[in-house]
Design an enzyme around this catalytic site. Structure first.
Site, short mmCIF file in Angstrom:
data_model
loop_
_atom_site.label_atom_id
_atom_site.label_comp_id
_atom_site.label_asym_id
_atom_site.label_seq_id
_atom_site.Cartn_x
_atom_site.Cartn_y
_atom_site.Cartn_z
N HIS A 89 -3.59 -5.38 0.74
CA HIS A 89 -3.00 -5.78 2.02
C HIS A 89 -2.96 -7.31 2.14
O HIS A 89 -3.95 -7.92 2.54
CB HIS A 89 -3.79 -5.18 3.18
CG HIS A 89 -3.58 -3.71 3.34
ND1 HIS A 89 -2.61 -3.18 4.15
CD2 HIS A 89 -4.21 -2.66 2.76
CE1 HIS A 89 -2.64 -1.86 4.08
NE2 HIS A 89 -3.60 -1.51 3.24
N GLU B 89 -1.51 -8.95 4.39
CA GLU B 89 -1.41 -9.35 5.79
C GLU B 89 -2.76 -9.62 6.44
O GLU B 89 -2.82 -10.30 7.48
CB GLU B 89 -0.64 -8.29 6.60
CG GLU B 89 -1.33 -6.96 6.79
CD GLU B 89 -1.07 -5.96 5.67
OE1 GLU B 89 -1.09 -4.76 5.95
OE2 GLU B 89 -0.87 -6.40 4.51
N CYS C 158 0.83 -1.20 0.00
CA CYS C 158 0.00 0.00 0.00
C CYS C 158 0.88 1.26 0.00
O CYS C 158 1.51 1.58 -1.00
CB CYS C 158 -0.97 -0.04 1.18
SG CYS C 158 -2.35 1.13 1.03
#
Length: 530
Positions: free
Chosen positions: A179, A181, A84
């Site tokens: 993202h 994660e 990002c």
């Protein structure tokens, strides 16, 4: 020394999730502020650093004063992954262009992979009719890369973000606008594992037994021969913290269990029995119900309630510590989600959401140093640690309970009457979850939910019971499913189960005549209501 990955934090609320995913791959990771200097980066590489990950941020990459990635990151010869804001900074600093987007993306998106890169090749959640592999991901950005830096190729795109991923494979530089994660990105865990293992060359030499050995050594070195006092809340975090500290220093630890009058039904008795039977730790039981309830009288603001509860905890601990000869440390079961939501992360960049009673800022008058051995761990890691320490699974996998207790599950002013009603309603909800099994999995709904509880709403509604009119209080039921407690989905409890819980609460708890179910996810809502 473990092989490790350096994560540079630019202020994302989910930076620590990157570290969690890297650890799940068996690779040790450390988080440092994104504005470290070049010398720090070069020193890390000299010590064997295998790769660098740049986090997201709530800031804009071209905003005046925004943090820049240290130039050394792109000069030291180790692979780099930008996420990002990390992607935007990489593009901007290496000669690309970042622009403000009229179409901001927040939430679910579908990404098409391009170019057969080492990071994304072969990963797909579904295939289009044209044969394109697509990824289900989570986006959260306003800015976007509009021109690739020299040497980079397109790696991913979405309908509204033509450059959603880029790569310079000759230098080992990769970046994604989404993202990986968060759990909402289905292949995210595989992407990060592929980066640290296949691209960075890590073998995966970090595990929980190693963590225990290292944590025990750190505690012994930090504490020495000093006495430690730990406050038990009845929750998993303080339990595991006590077990870890007790393994390190034995009888130097004294646990103080404070009953603030805001515990779950019969919790005080359960905690005393459990700790005495399973841990053999010195424990002092303090009934401070009157003290806490008195201070909370007339207080409706949730932040004020949390701070009052935190302050009273400090006072109780101070009184008990004064009775212990040589007590110099206050231990707490603080875990990372507590820290990040208070913007107390060691990098200090995240935006504050709510304060937690056991995070930072202890007054100087306490005269105790702070020991937080779980501060860098997520809830699932804490549970894994507890099992590795030999604690009973039924204790370790109990649903989490906030330090302020029912004080943040009673909206507005806390009253003894409200606490009693909520205690009984909550106990019925949990009992029914434990008794109800999902036929597909064979697990109880208590096991299938990560956290479940009742919330007391200080409003009354009209009802009918028998031939009479009632005007009584409302409770909301909250049940969520999550892997890491940083994001969460509401649990799809069966309607017959919800109907049974509602019927029992309304019939068995005089004073409640309406039950509602919370269907909000995190984000945008938090798990607790206050």
């Amino acid at each position: 020394m473990h092989q490790r990955i350096l994560i540079l934090d630019y202020g994302s609320q989910v930076t620590q999730l990157i570290a969690r995913r890297v650890r799940e791959a068996g690779v040790y990771s450390e988080i440092h502020a994104g504005d470290v200097d070049d010398a720090f980066v070069r020193d890390q590489v000299a010590q064997g650093l295998k790769g660098i990950i740049l986090s997201g941020s709530h800031a804009s990459a071209y905003e005046e004063g925004s943090m820049r990635v240290p130039a050394a990151v792109f000069e030291v010869g180790v692979p780099v992954l930008g996420i990002c804001y990390g992607m935007q900074s990489m593009a901007q600093q290496l000669g690309g262009t970042v622009s403000f987007s009229d179409h901001r993306e927040f939430g679910y998106a579908e990404v098409r992979a391009h170019g057969h890169t080492k990071l994304l090749d072969g990963l797909a959640d579904f295939t289009t009719d044209e044969g394109h592999g697509m990824l289900k991901v989570w986006m959260s950005h306003g800015d976007k890369v509009t021109e690739l830096p020299p040497g980079f190729k397109l790696m991913a795109s979405t309908a509204s973000c033509p450059i959603a991923g880029m790569a310079d494979e000759d230098r080992g530089f990769y970046a994604v606008q989404f993202h990986p994660e968060v759990t909402h990105t289905v292949q995210g865990k595989a992407m990060l594992a592929r980066f640290v293992k296949d691209i960075c060359g890590c073998e995966g030499d970090w595990n929980m037994p190693d963590y225990i050995s290292e944590a025990v050594a750190r505690i012994r070195e930090q504490v020495g021969s000093d006495e430690v006092i730990l406050g038990l809340s009845g929750g998993v975090d303080s339990l595991v913290a006590a077990a870890l500290i007790h393994r390190a220093i034995g009888d130097q630890l004294t646990c103080v269990f404070v009953d603030h009058g805001l515990l779950r039904l019969d919790e005080g008795k359960q905690v005393m029995q459990t700790f005495a039977e399973n841990m053999g730790v010195k424990i002092v039981h303090v009934d401070a119900t009157s003290q806490f309830m008195g201070k909370l009288t007339g207080v409706a603001d949730p932040e004020a309630k949390r701070k009052i509860i935190g302050r009273e905890f400090v006072e109780v601990f101070q009184d008990e510590a004064g009775k212990l000869q040589g007590a110099k440390w206050l231990a707490q079961g603080t875990i990372y989600p507590d820290v990040i939501e208070s913007a107390g992360a060691k990098t200090g960049k995240a935006t504050s959401i709510k304060s937690h009673h056991n995070v930072g800022g202890l007054p100087d008058t306490l005269n105790l140093q702070l020991l937080e051995p779980l501060r860098e761990l997520f809830k699932d890691e804490v549970r894994e640690l507890g099992v590795a320490l030999g604690l009973p699974p039924q204790m370790v996998y109990r649903h989490p309970f906030p330090g302020p207790g029912l004080g943040v599950r009673i909206l507005g002013e806390v009253k003894h009457e409200y606490a009693e009603l909520l205690r009984r309603a909550d106990a019925i909800f949990i009992e029914e979850l434990r008794n109800a099994k999902d036929p597909a999995s064979g697990l109880t709904w208590y096991e299938l939910t990560s956290q479940a509880f009742a919330v007391f709403l200080p409003v009354k509604s009209v009802g009918v019971m028998g031939d009479g009119r009632t005007y009584e209080y409302v409770v909301a039921l909250r049940a969520v499913q999550t892997f890491d407690f940083m994001t969460a989905d509401w649990a799809p409890l069966p309607h017959p189960l919800l109907a049974r819980v509602s019927s029992r609460i309304i019939n068995e708890v005089r004073g409640i005549n309406r039950v509602v179910y919370d269907v909000s996810s995190k984000p945008p809502a938090t798990i607790e209501w206050e």
